[in-house]
Design an enzyme around this catalytic site. Structure first.
Site, PDB file in Angstrom:
ATOM      1  N   CYS A  88      -5.395  29.738  46.665  1.00 13.73           N
ATOM      2  CA  CYS A  88      -4.396  31.944  46.719  1.00 13.73           C
ATOM      3  C   CYS A  88      -3.090  31.027  46.426  1.00 13.73           C
ATOM      4  O   CYS A  88      -2.300  29.649  47.197  1.00 13.73           O
ATOM      5  CB  CYS A  88      -4.636  31.878  48.683  1.00 13.73           C
ATOM      6  SG  CYS A  88      -3.540  33.517  49.234  1.00 13.73           S
ATOM      7  N   CYS A 118      -0.441  31.201  50.372  1.00 15.26           N
ATOM      8  CA  CYS A 118      -1.316  30.913  51.555  1.00 15.26           C
ATOM      9  C   CYS A 118      -1.239  29.625  50.935  1.00 15.26           C
ATOM     10  O   CYS A 118      -1.481  28.563  52.411  1.00 15.26           O
ATOM     11  CB  CYS A 118      -1.441  31.691  52.587  1.00 15.26           C
ATOM     12  SG  CYS A 118      -3.225  31.781  52.385  1.00 15.26           S
ATOM     13  N   GLN A 157      15.426  32.470  24.231  1.00 16.10           N
ATOM     14  CA  GLN A 157      15.933  32.323  24.927  1.00 16.10           C
ATOM     15  C   GLN A 157      15.460  32.483  27.090  1.00 16.10           C
ATOM     16  O   GLN A 157      16.644  32.128  27.979  1.00 16.10           O
ATOM     17  CB  GLN A 157      16.963  33.975  24.630  1.00 16.10           C
ATOM     18  CG  GLN A 157      17.817  33.524  23.672  1.00 16.10           C
ATOM     19  CD  GLN A 157      18.375  35.028  22.595  1.00 16.10           C
ATOM     20  OE1 GLN A 157      18.205  35.659  22.490  1.00 16.10           O
ATOM     21  NE2 GLN A 157      19.578  34.804  22.066  1.00 16.10           N
ATOM     22  N   ALA A 191      14.732  24.557  19.520  1.00 12.23           N
ATOM     23  CA  ALA A 191      14.499  25.703  18.586  1.00 12.23           C
ATOM     24  C   ALA A 191      15.092  25.812  16.953  1.00 12.23           C
ATOM     25  O   ALA A 191      16.630  25.262  17.565  1.00 12.23           O
ATOM     26  CB  ALA A 191      15.006  26.869  19.255  1.00 12.23           C
ATOM     27  N   PRO A 192      15.101  26.456  16.255  1.00  7.21           N
ATOM     28  CA  PRO A 192      16.262  26.104  14.773  1.00  7.21           C
ATOM     29  C   PRO A 192      16.732  27.056  14.611  1.00  7.21           C
ATOM     30  O   PRO A 192      17.087  28.291  16.057  1.00  7.21           O
ATOM     31  CB  PRO A 192      14.518  26.818  13.934  1.00  7.21           C
ATOM     32  CG  PRO A 192      14.058  27.405  14.809  1.00  7.21           C
ATOM     33  CD  PRO A 192      13.431  27.145  16.324  1.00  7.21           C
ATOM     34  N   THR A 193      17.304  26.687  13.419  1.00  5.23           N
ATOM     35  CA  THR A 193      18.476  28.029  13.195  1.00  5.23           C
ATOM     36  C   THR A 193      18.278  29.100  13.530  1.00  5.23           C
ATOM     37  O   THR A 193      16.582  29.801  13.032  1.00  5.23           O
ATOM     38  CB  THR A 193      18.694  27.814  11.672  1.00  5.23           C
ATOM     39  OG1 THR A 193      19.090  26.221  11.275  1.00  5.23           O
ATOM     40  CG2 THR A 193      19.909  28.519  11.168  1.00  5.23           C
ATOM     41  N   GLY A 194      18.943  30.118  14.001  1.00  2.34           N
ATOM     42  CA  GLY A 194      19.519  30.907  14.077  1.00  2.34           C
ATOM     43  C   GLY A 194      18.332  31.994  15.232  1.00  2.34           C
ATOM     44  O   GLY A 194      18.032  32.783  16.094  1.00  2.34           O
ATOM     45  N   THR A 208      23.579  29.236  20.958  1.00  2.00           N
ATOM     46  CA  THR A 208      24.706  29.268  21.292  1.00  2.00           C
ATOM     47  C   THR A 208      25.497  30.246  21.941  1.00  2.00           C
ATOM     48  O   THR A 208      25.778  30.433  23.468  1.00  2.00           O
ATOM     49  CB  THR A 208      25.912  29.048  20.057  1.00  2.00           C
ATOM     50  OG1 THR A 208      25.485  27.878  19.106  1.00  2.00           O
ATOM     51  CG2 THR A 208      27.315  29.673  20.073  1.00  2.00           C
ATOM     52  N   TYR A 266     -15.393  17.575  15.948  1.00  3.35           N
ATOM     53  CA  TYR A 266     -15.672  17.080  17.477  1.00  3.35           C
ATOM     54  C   TYR A 266     -16.888  16.623  17.102  1.00  3.35           C
ATOM     55  O   TYR A 266     -17.892  16.936  17.061  1.00  3.35           O
ATOM     56  CB  TYR A 266     -15.890  19.072  18.214  1.00  3.35           C
ATOM     57  CG  TYR A 266     -16.301  18.761  19.686  1.00  3.35           C
ATOM     58  CD1 TYR A 266     -15.586  18.538  20.601  1.00  3.35           C
ATOM     59  CD2 TYR A 266     -17.072  19.358  19.941  1.00  3.35           C
ATOM     60  CE1 TYR A 266     -15.463  18.008  22.002  1.00  3.35           C
ATOM     61  CE2 TYR A 266     -17.785  19.279  21.566  1.00  3.35           C
ATOM     62  CZ  TYR A 266     -16.513  18.889  22.283  1.00  3.35           C
ATOM     63  OH  TYR A 266     -16.991  19.270  23.967  1.00  3.35           O
TER      64      TYR A 266
END
EC number: 5.6.2.-
Length: 1228
Positions: free
Chosen positions: A12, A15, A88, A105-108, A112, A967
C-alpha cells in the site's frame, strides 16, 4: 466481494500494508486507508481524501512535493508566460525535492530559463544563489534576463553580477556588496571562482547552477571542490570523498597492472571509507547543485566523481552516438582546392572544411579570397572569426581533421553549421617509432590487421589491443610515463606497466611490418595502407573518431529531435576510405555512404535548412511549446529487468548521466525529443511467500480481515499463499527482499539489523518525477508479469504507464519500441499467474509429500519435472535389459563404427572378418537447418561446446542483453526482413551474391517472436576484434564461452540464408555372418553451399568393398542414457515445458541429485534416489504427473496466453485436481 486478480503484501503506497491489484490499478491505497467506494482520478485527489480521513501516512512526502511543485509551476508560468514543458517539469520536480542533478537536454530545451526561474524561486524564499556561466557575455545576458524576470514576478531581488564586461567602477561596487553579504544572487563566470573563492567561501549557497560544467573544468578541476564547499560540504567530507576517489583510481590502476593482492586490499579499504562518507553526508543539509551541459571526453577528470560520491549523481558526456547525417563521397580531382571551393559555392554558407595539414588549409583560404569567397581558417580558437561565422558573414571555416582540433570538438553551433567537407579521408599517418606512439592510432592499426594474422600473432595482437584499450582512459598519464622513462626518472608500478605495454606494441608492430609475408598481406588487405615517403614507411589507417565527431557538428540534438546534416568526403585514398566506411557501418546501423553524383542535394539541403530555422526559432523565443501543440521534451523512465540491459540501452544515446536512487543506478540520456532514464528491476519484484505464517503479523491480520478464514474445507490457504473462496482465488504475493547479496521472500528470514533493498520503492522515487513510465521487460509471459507488477506498484504515482516490447537490444529496436508503446497484456499475465499457482499447489504439495515419506527436506517434485525424470529413468533401465555394443573396426586404413548385439560381437571377435558391399551411390541436396530455437541452441551448446544447459542459457541472456543476439527464449524459427538484410550483407560480402538464398522460415507462425539470430553482420572473429579495439563497447566483459555460443548462433543463422549443399552419399551393406547392417556415408561434396559456414554432413572416406579382415580397435557396452541434448529435444517434441524453463528443469534434476551429469555431452544418469522418487510418484500420482496430463496443462496455459481459455476456469480445474489428488495425502 469483487475478486481481485492478486493481493500484494507491504505494497500500500500509504500505510505499507497489504493491497489488492484492483486498488492499485485504480491508483488507490488499500481499503484500510480509504474504504471501498472511494473514487480518485489522481494522486492529489487521493491525498486530499486521506487527509480528510486523517489517514495520510506514507504519501505525506508526496503531498509536500506536489505542493512545492505546483507553487513553482505557477511561479514559472506567471513570469515566463507559458507553462513548463517536458524536461523543465522534470528539473522542477527534482529542484523542489532538494535534489542535485545534471541537466541532460539539447539546444532549445529551456535550460537557462529554468535555472533563472529556480534562482528567483530560491531568492523569494530567502535563500542565496550562485550562477556560474562560461563567458562574460553569457553571464551578462543571464543577469539582464534575471532582472527582467524578477520584475515580471514581483520579486524583490538583490542581484550582483561580476564579469569582464563590467566597468571598473561596477566591478568595485559588486565586490563591496559581496564583502557586505548584501546580495541574494551572484551571477559570474567560471574564472571568478578560483580568483575570489576566499571571499565566496564566507557564504553557504542554497542553490548553485553551472551553465556549462565543461567550462568549469577548463578553468580548473579544483572548481568542483570549491562548488561543493559553497554548497555546505565540510573539509572533512570533501577529504573523505577525495580519499574514496583516490582509492578508486589506485584500484583501477592495480587492476590494469594485474596486482591482485593490491586490488583486494584497496577494495576492502574503499568499502569501509564509502560507508563512513555516507554517514557524514547524511548529517549535512547541503544546497542544490544543478550542472548543465555535457562533458568533453578529455575533461572527464576523476574529481568529477565528487559529485557522485557526495551529491548522488554523475555528469554525462556528449551524445556523439546520435547522428542524422547524410554521408556522401566524391573522388578527388587533380585540383582538390578548386574542387573544394566549388562544393562550398554549391552548398552555400554554414560549412566547415577539414584538411589534413595547415599548408593545404591556408592554400584553400588564400584561393577562396581570390575567388571572392568568405572563408577563414580556425586552426586555433579565434573569437572574432567564430562570431563572423555565426552572423553569416563567412561561408565556411577551415580547420584540421583531428580529434584535438577546435573545429572538431570545440564548436557547437547547431543553428549555423549545415555541412562539412573532408578534403581527404581523415586518417592516422605514423611511423612505427616510440616517440610517435599514439594509443588511438595503434589500436586502429592492430584492429584492422588482426584479420590477416593467424595463430600466435593474432593472439599477441588481441592481447595488446586489450592492454591498450585499458590504458586509453589514462592517455596523458601514459605520455608522462614515457617521458619519465626517457629521462631515467623513477617509475610507479602503473608507469612501468604502461611503458612495458607501449614498448611491446611498438616492437610487435615493427615485427609485423618486417615480416615480408605479413607485410604483403597487409598491403593487399582492404583495411590498412602502407605508404613510403622519402624512403620511410608510414602506416595509414582511418581516423573514424574524427570523422564521427567532425561530421557530427552538422547534426545536433535540439528540443524537437536530431537536426539533419550533410557530410562530403573528397576521397584521396580509396583503401583508407573503404576501411572508414566499414568501421562507420559497424558503429552506426544506418550509416551508408552514397556518391555525391547520385544525391538529391536540393532536397537534402532543404531538410537541413528546415531544421536550422526551427532551432533558431526556439533559441530566439519565437517558437514556444504551445505553438507546436506537442510536448517536445517529454520525460520517460524505462524499466527493464537487468542492469546490463539498462546500461546497453542508455549507451545507445551517448554517455549517460548517472543517478543513484536508494542504491539503484538510473542512467539518464537525451534522445532529442525526450529525456530518457533507464533502470533495472533486477528481475521479478514479487513472489509467492512459502507460507503466510512467515510474513509480518500485521500483514496477515489485515488479509484475514478482508478475506476471513484462510481455510476452505480441508484446504488451508495459509500454507500455499493462495486464498480460496467460493467467489474465486486470490494469490498473495510478497515483495522480494534483497539484503547483503541474498534474496528473501519470507519476512521472517530477513537477517536482524539488515535494511533490505526495496527495488519498487527506489523506482517509485524516480517515477514520481517523470511524465511517462515504459515497462521494457522481456517479451514473454514472465516479462509480462514483471511489467504487470511494476505497473500496479507505480500506478498510484504515475498516470501514464505503458508497456514496450523489443526482441533485440539494438538502437533501432529501442527507438521503434519507444514509438509504439502498448498496454499490458493481461492474458499473458494470467497465464503466468496460473503457472505459478499450479506449481505452488502441485509442485509444493508433491514436494511436501516426498519430504515426509523420504524424510528428506531437500526433495522436490513438479508437473514438468516428473515426466522428464521418467524419460531418463525409463531409458536407462531399458538399456540394462537390451544390451548392445559399440564396436570400432579398422579395415585397411579406414575406421568404421557399428552397433551390434552380443551374439554378433562374439562372431566378430572370433572371425575378425566382414563383407562390405556398395549398394548405391547418389548425389543428394542437403538443405540448411532453420535458425536456432531455444531447445536447438541448448542442444548444440551441450553437444558441440560441452556447456551445461543452464550455463548456456545464462550466456545467451548476456548476449541478448548486450545487444548481440535476438531474444533467446523462443520456439519460433521465423526470420524478419531485418534479419534477412543482416544475412545478405554478410554473405554477399564474404561469399558473393550467388550463395545468398533468403528464407523467412516459420511463415505460418503467429506473433512477433523470431528465431535466435545475430543483430549485426559480424562473425565471431570480427566481434572479438571490434570489442577488443573498443569499436563495440559492451556493458559486460565477454568470455571465451560467450564467443563460442555467439559463433554457433551466427553460423547457424547465416547457413539458414544460404544455398543448399550438394553431397555425394554412398550406401553400404556390412555383413557379419549373415547379420546385415546398413550404412550411409557422405563421401564427397559437389557444392559446399551453406556448409562453407555450418558443417552438417562431415565427409568420410569411402569404404573398401569385398570380404575384408578387420582389426577390432575397441568395443563397449552401450548404456542408452539420455544426454541433456536428448532431453531438450524430447521436451520440445512432446510439448513438455517452455523455452524459458527448459534449462531450469534440467538444473533442478541435478540439484536434487535425481540424476548426475557426466561427460562432455552431459549424459544424465539417474541416481538411486531419482529412480525411487520416480517410482513413488508414478505409483501414487501417476495420472497427475503423466506426460499426457502435463501436456494438456501446458496447452491450457498457451490457450490462456492467446485469450482462448478463461483463467478462472483453468485455475478452478487445477484446484479441483489438487484437492482430490494431492490434499488427502497431505492431510494423512
Amino acid at each position: 466481494m469483487e475478486v481481485p486478480l492478486v493481493a500484494y503484501l507491504h505494497s500500500c503506497p500509504n500505510c505499507g500494508g497489504p493491497i489488492t491489484s484492483d486498488r492499485l490499478a485504480s491508483g488507490l491505497p488499500c481499503r484500510e486507508c480509504l474504504p471501498d467506494g472511494a473514487k480518485a482520478g489522481s494522486i492529489k485527489q487521493v491525498i486530499t481524501a486521506l487527509r480528510k480521513r486523517k489517514a495520510l501516512q506514507g504519501l505525506a512526502w508526496v503531498e509536500a512535493y506536489l505542493r512545492g511543485y505546483e507553487e513553482f509551476a505557477e511561479f514559472f508560468k506567471r513570469i515566463v508566460g507559458f507553462e513548463m514543458w517536458g524536461a523543465q517539469r522534470l528539473w522542477a520536480r527534482r529542484f523542489v525535492r532538494g535534489k542535485s542533478f545534471a541537466i541532460v537536454a539539447p539546444t532549445g530545451s529551456g535550460k537557462t530559463t529554468f535555472i533563472l526561474i529556480a534562482t528567483l524561486y530560491s531568492a523569494k524564499q530567502g535563500k542565496r544563489a550562485l550562477l556560474i556561466f562560461p563567458t562574460s557575455a553569457l553571464a551578462h545576458q543571464a543577469y539582464k534576463k534575471l532582472l527582467t524576470f524578477a520584475e515580471r514576478g514581483g520579486v524583490s531581488l538583490k542581484a550582483l553580477a561580476y564579469h569582464s564586461l563590467l566597468t571598473e567602477r561596477e566591478k568595485k561596487e559588486a565586490l563591496e556588496a559581496l564583502e557586505r553579504g548584501d546580495f541574494d544572487v551572484l551571477v559570474t563566470t567560471s574564472a571568478f571562482l578560483p580568483k575570489r573563492f576566499e571571499l565566496l567561501s564566507r557564504y553557504k549557497f542554497d542553490f548553485v547552477a553551472a551553465d556549462d560544467v565543461d567550462s568549469i573544468l577548463r578553468a580548473t578541476s579544483k572548481n568542483i571542490d570549491r562548488i561543493l564547499r559553497l554548497l555546505g560540504v565540510s573539509d572533512a567530507v570533501l577529504n573523505t570523498a577525495l580519499e574514496v576517489i583516490n582509492l578508486t583510481k589506485q584500484l583501477r590502476k592495480a587492476e590494469v597492472a594485474g596486482d591482485l593482492k593490491e586490488v583486494e586490499r584497496l577494495d576492502q579499504e574503499m568499502a569501509k571509507l564509502r560507508a563512513k562518507l555516507r554517514e557524514e553526508v547524511q548529517r549535512l543539509k547541503l544546497g542544490v547543485f544543478v550542472a548543465s551541459g555535457a562533458l568533453a571526453k578529455a575533461r572527464r577528470t576523476v574529481r568529477l566523481l565528487l559529485f557522485r560520491e557526495i551529491l548522488g549523481f554523475d555528469v554525462g558526456g556528449r551524445a556523439e552516438g546520435l547522428r542524422n547525417v547524410v554521408d556522401l563521397y566524391v573522388e578527388a580531382s587533380d585540383n582538390v582546392i578548386e574542387q573544394t571551393l566549388a562544393l562550398v559555392k554549391r552548398l552555400g554558407p554554414g560549412g566547415i572544411i577539414y584538411v589534413q595539414d595547415r599548408e593545404l588549409g591556408e592554400a584553400i583560404v588564400e584561393r577562396a579570397r581570390e575567388a571572392g569567397l568568405a572563408v577563414e581558417h580556425f586552426f586555433r580558437p579565434r573569437r572574432g572569426v567564430l562570431e563572423s561565422f555565426e552572423r553569416g558573414e563567412l561561408a565556411a571555416l577551415v580547420g584540421l581533421a583531428s580529434s584535438r582540433s577546435a573545429l572538431v570538438r570545440g564548436i557547437d553551433l547547431p543553428h549555423v553549421i549545415r555541412y562539412v567537407i573532408f578534403v581527404g579521408v581523415p586518417k592516422f599517418k605514423f611511423r612505427v617509432r616510440l616517440e610517435e606512439f599514439s594509443i588511438p592510432a595503434y589500436l586502429t592499426f592492430l584492429y584492422n590487421v588482426r584479420s590477416v594474422l593467424a595463430g600466435d600473432a593474432r593472439y599477441k595482437a588481441d592481447r595488446l589491443i586489450g592492454q591498450l584499450k585499458r590504458l586509453a582512459p589514462y592517455a596523458l598519464s601514459v605520455q608522462e610515463a614515457l617521458k619519465k622513462a626517457s629521462e631515467g626518472a623513477e617509475l610507479s608500478s602503473f608507469d612501468r606497466h604502461a611503458v612495458d605495454v607501449v614498448k611491446s606494441a611498438v616492437e610487435f608492430v615493427n615485427s609485423l611490418l618486417q615480416n615480408e609475408e605479413i607485410r604483403k598481406a597487409i598491403e593487399t588487405s582492404s583495411e590498412v595502407k602502407l605508404a613510403y615517403i622519402d624512403g620511410e614507411m608510414y602506416v595509414l589507417v582511418p581516423d573514424v573518431t574524427t570523422y564521427i565527431q567532425g561530421s557530427g557538428r552538422t547534426s545536433r540534438l535540439y528540443a524537437g529531435g536530431l537536426s539533419k546534416g550533410l557530410s562530403v568526403v573528397i576521397v584521396d585514398d580509396p583503401k583508407v576510405f573503404h576501411a572508414l566506411k566499414r568501421e562507420l557501418s559497424l558503429r552506426f546501423d544506418e550509416a551508408e555512404f552514397k556518391h555525391l553524383g547520385e544525391a538529391d542535394l536540393d532536397k537534402i539541403l532543404a531538410d537541413v535548412d528546415r531544421d536550422r530555422k526551427t532551432i533558431r526559432d526556439i533559441m530566439e523565443g519565437r517558437l514556444v511549446p504551445a505553438a507546436r501543440g506537442v510536448d517536445l521534451m517529454r520525460t520517460i523512465l524505462m524499466v527493464v529487468e537487468s542492469p546490463t540491459k539498462a546500461r546497453t540501452i542508455a549507451n545507445f544515446f551517448g554517455r549517460p548521466s548517472l543517478i543513484i536512487s536508494e542504491g539503484i543506478p538510473i542512467y539518464e540520456v537525451s534522445t532529442g525529443d525526450a529525456v530518457l532514464m533507464v533502470t533495472a528491476s533486477l528481475g521479478h519484484i514479487y513472489e509467492l511467500p512459502t507460507s503466510l505464517n512467515k510474513i509480518d503479523q500485521r500483514q496477515r491480520e489485515v488479509l484475514a480481515k478482508w478475506f476471513g478464514d484462510f481455510k476452505h474445507g480441508n484446504y488451508d490457504g495459509e500454507n500455499y499463499a493462495v486464498i480460496v473462496k467460493e467467489y474465486g482465488f486470490v494469490p498473495v504475493y510478497n515483495k522480494i527482499w534483497r539484503c547483503r547479496g541474498a534474496v528473501y521472500v519470507d519476512d521472517i528470514d530477513i537477517p536482524p539489523g539488515c535494511k533490505p533493498l526495496d527495488v519498487l520503492e527506489a523506482i517509485r522515487n524516480i517515477a514520481v518525477e517523470v511524465d511517462t513510465v515504459l515497462l521494457g521487460t522481456d517479451p514473454d509471459s514472465e516479462g509480462e508479469k514483471i511489467a504487470f507488477d511494476l505497473y500496479l506498484g507505480l500506478r498510484p504515482y504515475v498516470q501514464d504507464i505503458r508497456r514496450v516490447e523489443f526482441h533485440e537490444v539494438t538502437r533501432r529496436a529501442i527507438l521503434n519500441a519507444l514509438a509504439n508503446p502498448r498496454g499490458v497484456n493481461f492474458s499473458l499475465v494470467k497465464a503466468q499467474i496460473v503457472r505459478r499457482v499450479e506449481d505452488r499447489w502441485i509442485g509444493f504439495g508433491l514436494s511436501k509429500i516426498l519430504q515426509a515419506n523420504f524424510k528428506n527436506p531437500n526433495l522436490s517434485a513438479g508437473r514438468v519435472q516428473t515426466p522428464v525424470l521418467g524419460w531418463i529413468v525409463n531409458t536407462y533401465e531399458e538399456s540394462l535389459k537390451n544390451r548392445v555394443y559399440n564396436v570400432e573396426l579398422q579395415l585397411n586404413d579406414v575406421d568404421i563404427r557399428l552397433q551390434v548385439p552380443r551374439d554378433v560381437l562374439d562372431v566378430l571377435r572370433k572371425k575378425k572378418r566382414v563383407a562390405i558391399k556398395l549398394v548405391a551411390r547418389e548425389r543428394r541436396q542437403v538443405n540448411p537447418p532453420p535458425p536456432y530455437t531455444t531447445d536447438e541452441l541448448l542442444r548444440d551448446a551441450v553437444n558441440k561446446l560441452g556447456l551445461s544447459a543452464d550455463y548456456a542459457m545464462r550466456l545467451a541472456q548476456d548476449l541478448f542483453e548486450s545487444g548481440l543476439i535476438t531474444y533467446h527464449r523462443t520456439d519460433s524459427t521465423r526470420v524478419s526482413t531485418a534479419g534477412i538484410a543482416i544475412a545478405r550483407e554478410y554473405i554477399v560480402r564474404k561469399f558473393g551474391e550467388g550463395v545468398f538464398k533468403p528464407r523467412s522460415w516459420g511463415e505460418a507462425e503467429e506473433g512477433a517472436h523470431e528465431a535466435i539470430r545475430p543483430t549485426r553482420p559480424i562473425d565471431v572473429e570480427e566481434l572479438r576484434g571490434l570489442v577488443n579495439a573498443g569499436v563495440i563497447q559492451l556493458a559486460i566483459q565477454l568470455t571465451k564461452s560467450h564467443y563460442q555460443l555467439y559463433d554457433i548462433i551466427f553460423r547457424r543463422f547465416m547457413a539458414s540464408q544460404m544455398e543448399p549443399s550438394v553431397v555425394e552419399v554412398a550406401k553400404y551393406n556390412v555383413e557379419i555372418d549373415g547379420h546385415v547392417i546398413q550404412l550411409e556415408r557422405t563421401v564427397g561434396v559437389a557444392y559446399m553451399g551453406f556448409q562453407t559456414l555450418y558443417q552438417l554432413t562431415p565427409v568420410e572416406p569411402e569404404l573398401p568393398t569385398g570380404t575384408l579382415d578387420v582389426v577390432i580397435k575397441r568395443y563397449r557396452v552401450v548404456r542408452r542414457v539420455l544426454s541433456q541434448a536428448d532431453v531438450l529435444a524430447l521436451m520440445r517434441q512432446r510439448g513438455i515445458g517452455r523455452p524459458s524453463t527448459y534449462a531450469h528443469i534440467l538444473q533442478v534434476l541435478a540439484k536434487r541429485y535425481y540424476v548426475y551429469v557426466t561427460g562432455r555431452t552431459k549424459l544424465m544418469i539417474p541416481t538411486k534416489r531419482g529412480r525411487e522418487i520416480f517410482r513413488f510418484l508414478k505409483e501414487a500420482f501417476g495420472k497427475l504427473v503423466s506426460e499426457d496430463r502435463t501436456r494438456l496443462i501446458e496447452q491450457y496455459m498457451d490457450a490462456i496466453e492467446v485469450g482462448k481459455a478463461r483463467y478462472e476456469e483453468v485455475i478452478a480445474e487445477l484446484y479441483d485436481e489438487f484437492r482430490k489428488e494431492v490434499l488427502p495425502h497431505l492431510a494423512s
